[in-house]
Design a protein around this motif. Structure first.
Motif, PDB file in Angstrom:
ATOM      1  N   PRO A   2       0.841  -1.290  -0.152  1.00 49.05           N
ATOM      2  CA  PRO A   2       0.090  -0.002   0.119  1.00 49.05           C
ATOM      3  C   PRO A   2       0.851   1.116  -0.109  1.00 49.05           C
ATOM      4  CG  PRO A   2       0.103  -0.896   2.340  1.00 49.05           C
ATOM      5  CD  PRO A   2       0.647  -2.019   1.256  1.00 49.05           C
ATOM      6  N   TRP A   3       2.076   1.218   0.071  1.00 46.63           N
ATOM      7  CA  TRP A   3       2.942   2.475   0.313  1.00 46.63           C
ATOM      8  C   TRP A   3       3.445   3.119  -0.768  1.00 46.63           C
ATOM      9  CZ3 TRP A   3       1.549   2.517   4.812  1.00 46.63           C
ATOM     10  CH2 TRP A   3       1.447   1.335   5.736  1.00 46.63           C
ATOM     11  N   TYR A   4       3.753   2.722  -1.955  1.00 48.75           N
ATOM     12  CA  TYR A   4       4.216   3.609  -2.936  1.00 48.75           C
ATOM     13  C   TYR A   4       4.633   2.500  -4.208  1.00 48.75           C
ATOM     14  CZ  TYR A   4       9.158   2.296  -1.836  1.00 48.75           C
ATOM     15  OH  TYR A   4      10.349   1.554  -1.809  1.00 48.75           O
ATOM     16  N   TRP A   5       4.589   3.309  -5.522  1.00 49.57           N
ATOM     17  CA  TRP A   5       4.822   2.703  -6.736  1.00 49.57           C
ATOM     18  C   TRP A   5       6.430   2.695  -6.763  1.00 49.57           C
ATOM     19  CZ3 TRP A   5       1.631   0.016  -9.574  1.00 49.57           C
ATOM     20  CH2 TRP A   5       0.110   0.497  -9.311  1.00 49.57           C
ATOM     21  N   ARG A   6       7.184   1.847  -6.935  1.00 48.61           N
ATOM     22  CA  ARG A   6       8.638   1.705  -7.088  1.00 48.61           C
ATOM     23  C   ARG A   6       8.906   2.043  -8.404  1.00 48.61           C
ATOM     24  NH1 ARG A   6      11.017  -2.736  -6.795  1.00 48.61           N
ATOM     25  NH2 ARG A   6      13.214  -1.948  -6.318  1.00 48.61           N
ATOM     26  N   HIS A   7       9.781   2.750  -8.727  1.00 50.41           N
ATOM     27  CA  HIS A   7      10.069   3.301 -10.308  1.00 50.41           C
ATOM     28  C   HIS A   7      10.800   2.046 -10.900  1.00 50.41           C
ATOM     29  CE1 HIS A   7      14.433   3.620 -10.242  1.00 50.41           C
ATOM     30  NE2 HIS A   7      14.289   4.366  -9.091  1.00 50.41           N
ATOM     31  N   GLN A   8      11.307   1.095 -10.416  1.00 50.34           N
ATOM     32  CA  GLN A   8      11.891  -0.061 -11.110  1.00 50.34           C
ATOM     33  C   GLN A   8      10.795  -0.935 -11.396  1.00 50.34           C
ATOM     34  OE1 GLN A   8      15.022  -0.459 -12.440  1.00 50.34           O
ATOM     35  NE2 GLN A   8      14.192  -2.127 -13.157  1.00 50.34           N
ATOM     36  N   ASP A   9       9.746  -1.142 -10.496  1.00 54.69           N
ATOM     37  CA  ASP A   9       8.723  -2.006 -10.716  1.00 54.69           C
ATOM     38  C   ASP A   9       7.927  -1.450 -11.946  1.00 54.69           C
ATOM     39  OD1 ASP A   9       9.274  -3.615  -8.730  1.00 54.69           O
ATOM     40  OD2 ASP A   9       7.912  -2.734  -7.373  1.00 54.69           O
ATOM     41  N   ILE A  10       7.692  -0.388 -11.980  1.00 54.55           N
ATOM     42  CA  ILE A  10       6.785   0.240 -13.225  1.00 54.55           C
ATOM     43  C   ILE A  10       7.531   0.108 -14.447  1.00 54.55           C
ATOM     44  CG2 ILE A  10       5.895   2.294 -14.155  1.00 54.55           C
ATOM     45  CD1 ILE A  10       5.640   3.577 -11.288  1.00 54.55           C
ATOM     46  N   HIS A  11       9.153   0.227 -14.417  1.00 52.51           N
ATOM     47  CA  HIS A  11       9.791   0.045 -15.645  1.00 52.51           C
ATOM     48  C   HIS A  11       9.495  -1.411 -15.906  1.00 52.51           C
ATOM     49  CE1 HIS A  11      13.000   1.532 -18.232  1.00 52.51           C
ATOM     50  NE2 HIS A  11      13.589   0.428 -18.119  1.00 52.51           N
ATOM     51  N   ASP A  12       9.825  -2.313 -14.929  1.00 50.07           N
ATOM     52  CA  ASP A  12       9.733  -3.791 -15.390  1.00 50.07           C
ATOM     53  C   ASP A  12       8.493  -4.208 -15.927  1.00 50.07           C
ATOM     54  OD1 ASP A  12      12.412  -3.828 -14.354  1.00 50.07           O
ATOM     55  OD2 ASP A  12      11.767  -4.912 -12.288  1.00 50.07           O
ATOM     56  N   PHE A  13       7.616  -3.499 -15.360  1.00 49.19           N
ATOM     57  CA  PHE A  13       5.943  -3.721 -15.984  1.00 49.19           C
ATOM     58  C   PHE A  13       5.747  -3.528 -17.398  1.00 49.19           C
ATOM     59  CE2 PHE A  13       1.486  -2.742 -16.228  1.00 49.19           C
ATOM     60  CZ  PHE A  13       0.920  -3.891 -16.349  1.00 49.19           C
ATOM     61  N   ILE A  14       6.402  -2.149 -17.595  1.00 47.69           N
ATOM     62  CA  ILE A  14       6.210  -1.607 -18.885  1.00 47.69           C
ATOM     63  C   ILE A  14       6.847  -2.698 -19.726  1.00 47.69           C
ATOM     64  CG2 ILE A  14       6.844   0.184 -20.396  1.00 47.69           C
ATOM     65  CD1 ILE A  14       6.263   2.193 -18.107  1.00 47.69           C
ATOM     66  N   LYS A  15       8.201  -3.039 -19.339  1.00 44.37           N
ATOM     67  CA  LYS A  15       9.047  -3.966 -20.384  1.00 44.37           C
ATOM     68  C   LYS A  15       8.339  -5.267 -20.604  1.00 44.37           C
ATOM     69  CE  LYS A  15      12.775  -5.442 -22.135  1.00 44.37           C
ATOM     70  NZ  LYS A  15      12.883  -7.026 -22.365  1.00 44.37           N
ATOM     71  N   TYR A  16       7.592  -5.918 -19.458  1.00 47.48           N
ATOM     72  CA  TYR A  16       6.670  -6.917 -19.778  1.00 47.48           C
ATOM     73  C   TYR A  16       5.746  -6.648 -20.840  1.00 47.48           C
ATOM     74  CZ  TYR A  16       2.833 -10.020 -19.008  1.00 47.48           C
ATOM     75  OH  TYR A  16       1.797 -11.060 -19.055  1.00 47.48           O
ATOM     76  N   MET A  17       5.083  -5.592 -20.662  1.00 48.69           N
ATOM     77  CA  MET A  17       3.850  -5.133 -21.807  1.00 48.69           C
ATOM     78  C   MET A  17       4.352  -5.150 -23.111  1.00 48.69           C
ATOM     79  SD  MET A  17       1.028  -5.048 -20.146  1.00 48.69           S
ATOM     80  CE  MET A  17       0.014  -4.404 -21.565  1.00 48.69           C
ATOM     81  N   ILE A  18       5.705  -4.464 -23.313  1.00 48.13           N
ATOM     82  CA  ILE A  18       6.393  -4.441 -24.460  1.00 48.13           C
ATOM     83  C   ILE A  18       6.585  -5.760 -25.283  1.00 48.13           C
ATOM     84  CG2 ILE A  18       8.363  -3.670 -25.898  1.00 48.13           C
ATOM     85  CD1 ILE A  18       8.330  -1.150 -24.025  1.00 48.13           C
ATOM     86  N   ASP A  19       7.154  -6.755 -24.132  1.00 47.03           N
ATOM     87  CA  ASP A  19       7.355  -8.136 -24.768  1.00 47.03           C
ATOM     88  C   ASP A  19       6.147  -8.784 -24.942  1.00 47.03           C
ATOM     89  OD1 ASP A  19       9.983  -7.145 -24.203  1.00 47.03           O
ATOM     90  OD2 ASP A  19      10.248  -8.443 -22.304  1.00 47.03           O
ATOM     91  N   GLU A  20       5.098  -8.764 -24.286  1.00 40.78           N
ATOM     92  CA  GLU A  20       4.107  -9.696 -24.505  1.00 40.78           C
ATOM     93  C   GLU A  20       2.974  -9.266 -25.428  1.00 40.78           C
ATOM     94  OE1 GLU A  20       3.819 -12.535 -23.241  1.00 40.78           O
ATOM     95  OE2 GLU A  20       5.764 -12.469 -22.246  1.00 40.78           O
ATOM     96  N   TYR A  21       3.047  -7.879 -25.720  1.00 36.15           N
ATOM     97  CA  TYR A  21       1.723  -7.343 -26.673  1.00 36.15           C
ATOM     98  C   TYR A  21       2.370  -6.615 -27.850  1.00 36.15           C
ATOM     99  CZ  TYR A  21      -1.127  -8.677 -22.617  1.00 36.15           C
ATOM    100  OH  TYR A  21      -1.748  -9.408 -21.875  1.00 36.15           O
ATOM    101  N   GLN A  22       1.675  -6.120 -28.763  1.00 37.44           N
ATOM    102  CA  GLN A  22       1.881  -5.377 -29.931  1.00 37.44           C
ATOM    103  C   GLN A  22       1.775  -3.818 -29.565  1.00 37.44           C
ATOM    104  OE1 GLN A  22       3.234  -7.811 -32.089  1.00 37.44           O
ATOM    105  NE2 GLN A  22       2.430  -6.897 -33.650  1.00 37.44           N
ATOM    106  N   ILE A  23       2.943  -3.587 -29.015  1.00 33.86           N
ATOM    107  CA  ILE A  23       2.965  -2.008 -28.523  1.00 33.86           C
ATOM    108  C   ILE A  23       3.761  -1.187 -29.174  1.00 33.86           C
ATOM    109  CG2 ILE A  23       3.593  -0.649 -26.363  1.00 33.86           C
ATOM    110  CD1 ILE A  23       1.084  -2.379 -26.105  1.00 33.86           C
ATOM    111  N   ASN A  24       3.381  -0.036 -29.476  1.00 33.61           N
ATOM    112  CA  ASN A  24       3.924   1.011 -30.211  1.00 33.61           C
ATOM    113  C   ASN A  24       4.880   1.737 -29.287  1.00 33.61           C
ATOM    114  OD1 ASN A  24       5.110   3.378 -31.637  1.00 33.61           O
ATOM    115  ND2 ASN A  24       3.040   3.916 -32.661  1.00 33.61           N
ATOM    116  N   THR A  25       6.262   1.299 -29.250  1.00 34.57           N
ATOM    117  CA  THR A  25       7.195   1.850 -28.174  1.00 34.57           C
ATOM    118  C   THR A  25       7.510   3.359 -28.230  1.00 34.57           C
ATOM    119  OG1 THR A  25       9.058   1.200 -29.666  1.00 34.57           O
ATOM    120  CG2 THR A  25       8.362  -0.347 -27.871  1.00 34.57           C
ATOM    121  N   LYS A  26       6.996   4.069 -29.181  1.00 38.84           N
ATOM    122  CA  LYS A  26       7.151   5.473 -29.471  1.00 38.84           C
ATOM    123  C   LYS A  26       5.866   6.095 -28.747  1.00 38.84           C
ATOM    124  CE  LYS A  26      10.282   6.107 -33.344  1.00 38.84           C
ATOM    125  NZ  LYS A  26      10.277   6.460 -34.904  1.00 38.84           N
ATOM    126  N   ARG A  27       4.834   5.387 -28.249  1.00 34.46           N
ATOM    127  CA  ARG A  27       3.613   5.854 -27.826  1.00 34.46           C
ATOM    128  C   ARG A  27       3.168   5.018 -26.596  1.00 34.46           C
ATOM    129  NH1 ARG A  27       1.041   9.484 -30.916  1.00 34.46           N
ATOM    130  NH2 ARG A  27       1.259   9.816 -32.963  1.00 34.46           N
TER     131      ARG A  27
END
Length: 300
Positions: free
Chosen positions: A147-172
């Motif tokens: 409940p405390w805070y969003w760690r920037h490394q966790d956010i970064h890793d999550f976005i990396k997961y989305m890029i790897d698993e989905y058809q994501i335009n990495t410029k957008r």
């Protein structure tokens, strides 16, 4: 006295009557009340070369992924538009970070993850069939593990997961959040500097601190706050107003925007995410969808 001057009064009456001809009439039609001020949308410059061929989204799929059911660092929901395919075109990604929750997410209770579907948020609007941006997005809504805070490394890793698993335009890839999640938006870019995936951010009802200002001058920002917010005051302790002022004092590449809603408390996000425009603001007018505003920007 009346009889003495009756001739004079008669002459005046005749002159008044004769002067009121068809070509010189007095308009006594009541003036209609002044119409309320309209919110005129601005002209946005969106380079749609990588958007115009995306299939129209007529209602996609919103899927829950509990913690540890995927390789993602968070349990989460993902919305894929109706035309999305695993081998099709790449889509803009909107990552939404929720606010503070006093209960820790364990990943064992699906009801905990379903809390993301409540309220006027991107995930809530999708669930309520009220999601209709001008161009389709993949929308990812992670559930915070603590409940405390969003760690920037966790956010970064999550976005990396989305890029790897989905058809994501990495410029957008765009980041938004409310309250604690708004802070996650500020700090993800503010802590990481240029080592981030984000093209633009929309933090709502959140604060930062002076040490992250230098890294925030290189990204488009539109911050929102309520003027009566006592949970996260907008004008002190590097709330949205003070933080944006500090950013703009450092000559950012794109001037940061701040909109403060009049007579509004902590919940400034319901109006923003729902595109409920208003002129009752301080700072930048709220007269355009944040989703369209975000699409003006690409990560180069």
């Amino acid at each position: 006295l009346f009889i003495k001057h009756s001739g004079i009064f008669a002459m005046i009456l005749i002159l008044l009557i004769s002067s009121c001809t068809d070509s010189d009439t007095v308009d006594v039609t009541p003036t209609p009340p002044t119409a309320p001020p309209t919110v005129q949308p601005p002209i946005l410059t969106i380079d749609s070369t990588d958007l115009k061929d995306l299939p129209e989204d007529i209602g996609g799929t919103h899927t829950a992924y509990p913690l540890d059911s995927t390789d993602a660092v968070f349990g989460h929901f993902v919305y894929t538009p109706s035309g999305y395919t695993e081998d099709g075109p790449e889509y803009p990604l909107l990552v939404f970070l929720h606010g503070w929750d006093p209960t820790e997410y364990t990943g064992t209770d699906e009801a905990e993850l379903n809390e993301l579907l409540n309220g006027n948020t991107p995930s809530g609007l999708i669930q309520a069939n009220r999601w209709n941006p001008s161009f389709p997005f993949v929308v990812a809504s992670p559930r915070l593990k603590t409940p405390w805070y969003w760690r920037h490394q966790d956010i970064h890793d999550f976005i990396k997961y989305m890029i790897d698993e989905y058809q994501i335009n990495t410029k957008r890839i765009y980041l938004t959040g409310l309250s604690l999640g708004g802070g996650g938006s500020w700090y993800y870019v503010g802590e990481r500097g240029e080592d981030n995936y984000i093209a633009a951010i929309v933090p709502i009802s959140a604060r930062g601190e002076e040490r992250i200002v230098a890294n925030l001058i290189k990204i488009p920002i539109w911050a929102f706050h309520g003027d009566l917010d006592t949970t996260v005051p907008p004008y002190e302790n590097f709330g949205s107003v003070q933080l944006v002022e500090a950013i703009n004092a450092n000559n950012p590449e794109i001037k940061a925007k701040i909109t403060v809603f009049n007579n509004t408390g902590h919940d400034a996000w319901s109006r923003v995410y729902s595109d409920r425009y208003t002129t009752a603001v301080e700072g930048s007018l709220f007269n355009v969808s944040i989703y369209d505003w975000l699409l003006q920007y690409k990560k180069e």
